[in-house]
Structure formats: structure tokens, C-alpha cells
Design a protein around this motif. Sequence first.
Motif, PDB file in Angstrom:
ATOM      1  N   ARG A   1       0.826  -1.175   0.093  1.00 31.47           N
ATOM      2  CA  ARG A   1       0.150  -0.003   0.019  1.00 31.47           C
ATOM      3  C   ARG A   1       0.862   1.423   0.104  1.00 31.47           C
ATOM      4  NH1 ARG A   1      -3.490  -0.986   5.257  1.00 31.47           N
ATOM      5  NH2 ARG A   1      -1.297  -1.657   5.689  1.00 31.47           N
ATOM      6  N   ARG A   2       2.069   1.151   0.175  1.00 28.96           N
ATOM      7  CA  ARG A   2       3.031   2.392   0.217  1.00 28.96           C
ATOM      8  C   ARG A   2       4.323   1.971  -0.630  1.00 28.96           C
ATOM      9  NH1 ARG A   2       2.763   4.062   6.678  1.00 28.96           N
ATOM     10  NH2 ARG A   2       0.407   3.630   6.780  1.00 28.96           N
ATOM     11  N   GLN A   3       4.531   2.755  -1.513  1.00 33.39           N
ATOM     12  CA  GLN A   3       5.666   2.525  -2.728  1.00 33.39           C
ATOM     13  C   GLN A   3       6.916   2.523  -1.674  1.00 33.39           C
ATOM     14  OE1 GLN A   3       5.040   2.116  -5.999  1.00 33.39           O
ATOM     15  NE2 GLN A   3       7.273   1.359  -5.736  1.00 33.39           N
ATOM     16  N   ALA A   4       7.002   3.334  -0.774  1.00 30.26           N
ATOM     17  CA  ALA A   4       8.313   3.695  -0.012  1.00 30.26           C
ATOM     18  C   ALA A   4       8.654   2.370   0.485  1.00 30.26           C
ATOM     19  CB  ALA A   4       8.289   4.662   1.094  1.00 30.26           C
TER      20      ALA A   4
ATOM     21  N   THR B   1      -1.037 -10.606   4.188  1.00 25.20           N
ATOM     22  CA  THR B   1      -1.361  -9.323   5.086  1.00 25.20           C
ATOM     23  C   THR B   1      -1.978  -9.886   6.125  1.00 25.20           C
ATOM     24  OG1 THR B   1      -3.752  -9.380   4.173  1.00 25.20           O
ATOM     25  CG2 THR B   1      -2.042  -8.222   3.024  1.00 25.20           C
ATOM     26  N   PRO B   2      -2.701  -8.944   7.047  1.00 27.00           N
ATOM     27  CA  PRO B   2      -3.647  -9.322   8.240  1.00 27.00           C
ATOM     28  C   PRO B   2      -4.809 -10.110   7.700  1.00 27.00           C
ATOM     29  CG  PRO B   2      -2.669  -7.032   8.896  1.00 27.00           C
ATOM     30  CD  PRO B   2      -2.210  -7.465   7.216  1.00 27.00           C
ATOM     31  N   VAL B   3      -5.188 -11.245   8.361  1.00 28.61           N
ATOM     32  CA  VAL B   3      -6.032 -12.097   7.728  1.00 28.61           C
ATOM     33  C   VAL B   3      -7.371 -11.226   7.463  1.00 28.61           C
ATOM     34  CG1 VAL B   3      -5.280 -14.235   8.586  1.00 28.61           C
ATOM     35  CG2 VAL B   3      -6.987 -12.738  10.122  1.00 28.61           C
ATOM     36  N   GLY B   4      -7.606 -10.173   8.025  1.00 26.89           N
ATOM     37  CA  GLY B   4      -9.029  -9.328   8.049  1.00 26.89           C
ATOM     38  C   GLY B   4      -9.159  -8.939   6.547  1.00 26.89           C
ATOM     39  N   ALA B   5      -7.915  -8.693   5.834  1.00 30.21           N
ATOM     40  CA  ALA B   5      -7.770  -8.075   4.774  1.00 30.21           C
ATOM     41  C   ALA B   5      -7.804  -8.945   3.631  1.00 30.21           C
ATOM     42  CB  ALA B   5      -6.737  -7.090   4.408  1.00 30.21           C
ATOM     43  N   MET B   6      -7.514 -10.385   3.648  1.00 29.05           N
ATOM     44  CA  MET B   6      -7.212 -11.170   2.490  1.00 29.05           C
ATOM     45  C   MET B   6      -8.389 -11.398   1.522  1.00 29.05           C
ATOM     46  SD  MET B   6      -4.825 -14.011   4.785  1.00 29.05           S
ATOM     47  CE  MET B   6      -3.269 -13.603   5.484  1.00 29.05           C
ATOM     48  N   VAL B   7      -9.725 -11.723   2.186  1.00 33.56           N
ATOM     49  CA  VAL B   7     -10.823 -12.235   1.308  1.00 33.56           C
ATOM     50  C   VAL B   7     -10.908 -10.992   0.338  1.00 33.56           C
ATOM     51  CG1 VAL B   7     -13.043 -12.476   1.267  1.00 33.56           C
ATOM     52  CG2 VAL B   7     -11.734 -13.615   3.154  1.00 33.56           C
ATOM     53  N   GLU B   8     -11.236  -9.777   0.804  1.00 32.56           N
ATOM     54  CA  GLU B   8     -11.178  -8.582  -0.292  1.00 32.56           C
ATOM     55  C   GLU B   8     -10.122  -8.388  -1.383  1.00 32.56           C
ATOM     56  OE1 GLU B   8     -12.289  -3.841  -0.253  1.00 32.56           O
ATOM     57  OE2 GLU B   8     -12.051  -5.018   1.665  1.00 32.56           O
ATOM     58  N   LEU B   9      -8.809  -8.593  -0.854  1.00 31.62           N
ATOM     59  CA  LEU B   9      -7.604  -8.660  -1.694  1.00 31.62           C
ATOM     60  C   LEU B   9      -7.717  -9.770  -2.615  1.00 31.62           C
ATOM     61  CD1 LEU B   9      -4.974  -7.694   0.952  1.00 31.62           C
ATOM     62  CD2 LEU B   9      -5.637  -6.374  -1.365  1.00 31.62           C
ATOM     63  N   ALA B  10      -8.014 -10.961  -2.392  1.00 32.09           N
ATOM     64  CA  ALA B  10      -8.238 -12.033  -3.088  1.00 32.09           C
ATOM     65  C   ALA B  10      -9.076 -11.977  -4.237  1.00 32.09           C
ATOM     66  CB  ALA B  10      -8.524 -13.396  -2.334  1.00 32.09           C
TER      67      ALA B  10
ATOM     68  N   LEU C   1       1.889  -0.827  -6.235  1.00 34.44           N
ATOM     69  CA  LEU C   1       0.497  -0.481  -5.421  1.00 34.44           C
ATOM     70  C   LEU C   1      -0.838  -1.431  -6.164  1.00 34.44           C
ATOM     71  CD1 LEU C   1       1.340   3.142  -4.877  1.00 34.44           C
ATOM     72  CD2 LEU C   1       1.942   1.266  -3.318  1.00 34.44           C
ATOM     73  N   SER C   2      -0.538  -1.647  -7.412  1.00 33.58           N
ATOM     74  CA  SER C   2      -1.768  -2.333  -7.996  1.00 33.58           C
ATOM     75  C   SER C   2      -1.920  -3.719  -7.769  1.00 33.58           C
ATOM     76  CB  SER C   2      -1.782  -1.710  -9.526  1.00 33.58           C
ATOM     77  OG  SER C   2      -2.509  -2.667 -10.261  1.00 33.58           O
ATOM     78  N   VAL C   3      -2.965  -4.145  -7.313  1.00 35.05           N
ATOM     79  CA  VAL C   3      -3.008  -5.693  -7.191  1.00 35.05           C
ATOM     80  C   VAL C   3      -3.342  -6.236  -8.759  1.00 35.05           C
ATOM     81  CG1 VAL C   3      -4.767  -7.390  -6.482  1.00 35.05           C
ATOM     82  CG2 VAL C   3      -4.246  -5.524  -4.848  1.00 35.05           C
ATOM     83  N   ALA C   4      -3.864  -5.416  -9.322  1.00 35.59           N
ATOM     84  CA  ALA C   4      -4.295  -6.054 -10.827  1.00 35.59           C
ATOM     85  C   ALA C   4      -2.966  -6.176 -11.415  1.00 35.59           C
ATOM     86  CB  ALA C   4      -5.136  -5.078 -11.500  1.00 35.59           C
ATOM     87  N   SER C   5      -1.986  -5.196 -11.384  1.00 32.53           N
ATOM     88  CA  SER C   5      -0.778  -5.498 -12.391  1.00 32.53           C
ATOM     89  C   SER C   5       0.072  -6.204 -11.530  1.00 32.53           C
ATOM     90  CB  SER C   5      -0.216  -4.188 -12.922  1.00 32.53           C
ATOM     91  OG  SER C   5       0.301  -3.565 -11.650  1.00 32.53           O
ATOM     92  N   GLY C   6       0.040  -6.457 -10.127  1.00 32.09           N
ATOM     93  CA  GLY C   6       1.216  -7.303  -9.569  1.00 32.09           C
ATOM     94  C   GLY C   6       0.752  -8.621  -9.552  1.00 32.09           C
TER      95      GLY C   6
END
Lengths: 289, 289
Positions: free
Chosen positions: A44-47, A79-88, A63-68
Motif C-alpha cells: 500500500r506504500r511505494q516507499a 497481509t493481516p487476515v482481515g484484509a485477505m478475502v477482499e484482496l483475493a 501498489l496495484s493488485v491487478a498489475s501485480g
Amino acid sequence: MVSPSASVLPFRTVTIIGVGLIGGSLGLALRRRQLARRVVGVGRRQARLDRAVALGAIDAGTLSVASGVRDAELVVLATPVGAMVELAREAAQSVARGTLLTDVGSTKALLARELDALSAHGFRYVGSHPMAGSERQGVEEAQAGLFEGAVCFVTPTPHTEPRALAAVEELWQAVGARVRVLDPAKHDRLLAMASHLPHLVAAALVNAITPEALACVGPGFRDTTRVASGDPLLWADLCLQNRERLLDALGALEAQLRTLRRILDDGAHADLRAWLQSAKAVRDSHLHP
Amino acid sequence: MVSPSASVLPFRTVTIIGVGLIGGSLGLALRRRQLARRVVGVGRRQARLDRAVALGAIDAGTLSVASGVRDAELVVLATPVGAMVELAREAAQSVARGTLLTDVGSTKALLARELDALSAHGFRYVGSHPMAGSERQGVEEAQAGLFEGAVCFVTPTPHTEPRALAAVEELWQAVGARVRVLDPAKHDRLLAMASHLPHLVAAALVNAITPEALACVGPGFRDTTRVASGDPLLWADLCLQNRERLLDALGALEAQLRTLRRILDDGAHADLRAWLQSAKAVRDSHLHP
């Protein structure tokens, strides 16, 4: 286990979503051992991604899930588990059909339910839980050897494709972990007691102590509460994902504390000694083998 | 602090009653640093005393309290706390008037009451509690450097003679400890929370876990329960000597666990995160200075 001739190693592109302690350590291990031709980090952070590149944990960051995930053969959610479903779900829009998906979350039942469902979108999911890490955070703490000798639970469901399971087992074995295959629901029940409850008890001990008493602690308190220095977001996520099992485990602990209170109220030396001896015997036989 | 000209060091004969991890480490430290002309060990088994001599922890060992303490300038009780009062009374019959007496017990109020009373028999008592040691036991585990950098509580009462206090402070400083002077009752209240409760909670976690879950533990459970491998007799003794303070501390922990149960029941992510963040902040600020 797959036979050597069927090996998926080295992976072509592996994409790690979340390049912190665990994701970064996996990246380091894959690159150092040449287990992947290319490791891409999504963050989420380029640095921080630049830092991960500089440390050798990833070849490139975005920073892009799609291109990554576009060229990934394997996607790892770290990531923390709470964020995984949405990211997947987001990643599923951009991956090639048949892309492997795993995660490193400390709970497995909810993820198995949600991520198995993404097979319609091209992912082949197999849950993982490497028992590695520490109370420290960030890619700066990452180590290529983090998984060496650690247990890694791999948690297939009735929907898991055998070749996907074999590939994920191979991944973890290749970075040095000892793989144990376990049903997701059983995993969560066992880990509630083995990991999530001790974490919360450590936090309870710290929250209960007065500043004056805190100034008097020694190595015992320090070790007993070490895990309470872990990431609050990560642990809040996973404890709530596993809260029913965790409430059962908490009940078992509360029963022990009621026994303890009765023994202390009675001043029963023989009982207290037997209760402590029981704990010592169990712990020594399993943890000092 | 005594001025250099008033130093009692080196002691003539120091007699250590109980030559285990702590008593043995003190003997090693005194002998290596030439802080005592002679170190005598008193124990219950000749073979162990011979082992302590062989390891360099004591100059000589005896099974007889009376002959062991006869020439002592300083007597150190280093047995489980439950045995200390009786041993001190026995020793008091044979010591020269003015002999210094200290102990290494993890509770101080009861010992202060009982051992102060022995001043009529020649002992000048000052309580000590070095925050050193480990879950391991026995003179084989003893180390000359065990007290280096450790806090040592020294717990005078209104009856304590100032020169005796200064001599005991000098003893611990000479073996590398950082001395903190504390009232015995206050010591016991603070240590109930800082040390005794964490020990019992570690035992409760082990006693609550099933064998199946125990097979799934990682470094978190291992560290959180390390102290549960300590000596059951020693800990039963001291927990019962301090049981009223310990019940107060247990009550504070139970209140935290009730808060936790409510948060888990509600599934309140923000509350759980805040509760964990509070523990992390307190722990990090005090234990990662």
C-alpha cells in the motif's frame, strides 16, 4: 508429495501481497534459493516496496493488485487476515485461470470457505499457516531463514485440487518448513488453544499490571508476555475470525483459574504442588524433548 | 552504601544453605571474584555437595546445619522458601552473635517477620530477592555471572540494623546485581503481579491445553509458558506464602479476561484492537526501552 518429475519449482512469477515480516521473509527465501524466477510484491506504500526491493525481498513492487498478479503463477496473501478475502477477490479479476493462491493466515476455516469460492474466477486455493515470525513487524525484520525448521500447516478442503495441494506443500518444504496437512476447522480449534489464547493471556497480564509492579518484572514476565508486543491489527483480525473456538479455549483456561483460586483460598500446598507438577510434566515432555 | 573503608568484603566464611541454581551461582560468583575467603555449602545429599565442590561453587559441603554455619560471617538461605524459617531457627542455635543472615526467597513479608525475631539468637537478618535464575534447577546449571545486571531487591524492616543492610547491599552489588531497597510487604504486593501470577498463568495455559493442541504449538506458546517448567515445590511454597496478594493479582487478571470475553462475544474489532494496542504500548515502553 509430488514426485520430482512433477515439480513446479522453480515457480515463474510469485506475487506476494503484503511484504512485511512474513511476506518479506518468503520473498527473501524464494530469491536466495532461486525457487522463483521473479518475485513481485504488492503493497500500500511505494516507499515500503522500494525498501523491500533494496533488501532483496522482491524483484519489483507495485501498489496495484491487478498489475501485480497479472503474470503470477502463484499468489501469496501475507497481509493481516482481515484484509485477505477482499484482496483475493480483487486479484481474482486479473489472474490467469489456474493460478495458485495461498495465504499465511493464522486462521483457516473462514478463508477456506471464502477463497475456495474463487475457483470460479481462476484461482486454485490451498491455505497455509507457517508457524514462524515474531512480535516484530516489517520487512526490515525479514529473514531468508525464517521458515527453516518451522512447522507449516497446509489446510486442504474437499474442493482442493491434489496438484495444487502438492505444489503448496512443495513451496513450504523448499523454504525449509516441515509441512503438516490439517483440516481447516480442526486447525482453527487447535490453534485457538496453542496460539491465539496464549496471545490474549499475555495481553491480559500486561493490561492487569500496575506501573509500579511493571517496574519490578524480571525475565519471567518478559517471556510470558513477549507475544503481547505483536501487531494489534493482525491479532484482532485473527482472534475475531476464530472467536468461537477461542471462546471455548478461554473457557478451558477460566476453569483452570477457578481451580487455582480454590487451591489458593484453601492454602492447599499439596494440591498446588500437584497442579504445578502436572503443568511442568506436560510442558517438559512436549517442549524439552 | 557503605564507604570503602567500612567494606565488609571480602567476607570470611560465607555459608550457603541450599546449593542449587541460585545458591550455587552465588558460591561461584563469590569464589571467582574472591569476595569470600571460604564458601561452605549445606545440603541434604552429600553427592550433590560433592558435585558443587567439583564445580567450584563451594569450598566444602556438609549435611549438618550446625557445623556448616558455626564459623560463618554470613549465612545465605537458598532453599525453597517453605524450608527457610525452620533452617534459620536451626542455624541460629550454632552461629556467633552478630552473624549476618540473608535469603534469596521470592517472598519477603513472612520471612521478615519470622527471621527478624532471630536477632535474639545472634542473627542480623536482611532479606534479599535476586531476580535471577531460570526454569532450570540444580548446581549443574549454576553460573558465576547469573546476577550480573539483574535486579536484587533488598528488604529491610524497622528492626534492620543499618550496617547489616549496607553489608547485604554490598554483597549483591559485588556479584553484579543492581540493588533496589523495598519494604517487604510492598515487595510481595508488587511481585505477586510481576512474577507469581505470570508463573501460575503459564501453568494454567499448560494445564488447559489438550495433547492434540500441544502438538501444534510454536514459539509463542513455548515462551508464554516457559516458567511453567520451574520447580513445583519452590513455586508452591512461595505462592502460598504470598497467597493473599496473589489472590488480589489474580482478581485483576480475571477482570481483564472478563473484558476480553465481552469483546469476543460482541465481536467488537475496534475494542479488541484497542485492548491489544494498550498491552503492546505498555509492554513496549517498559520492556523495549
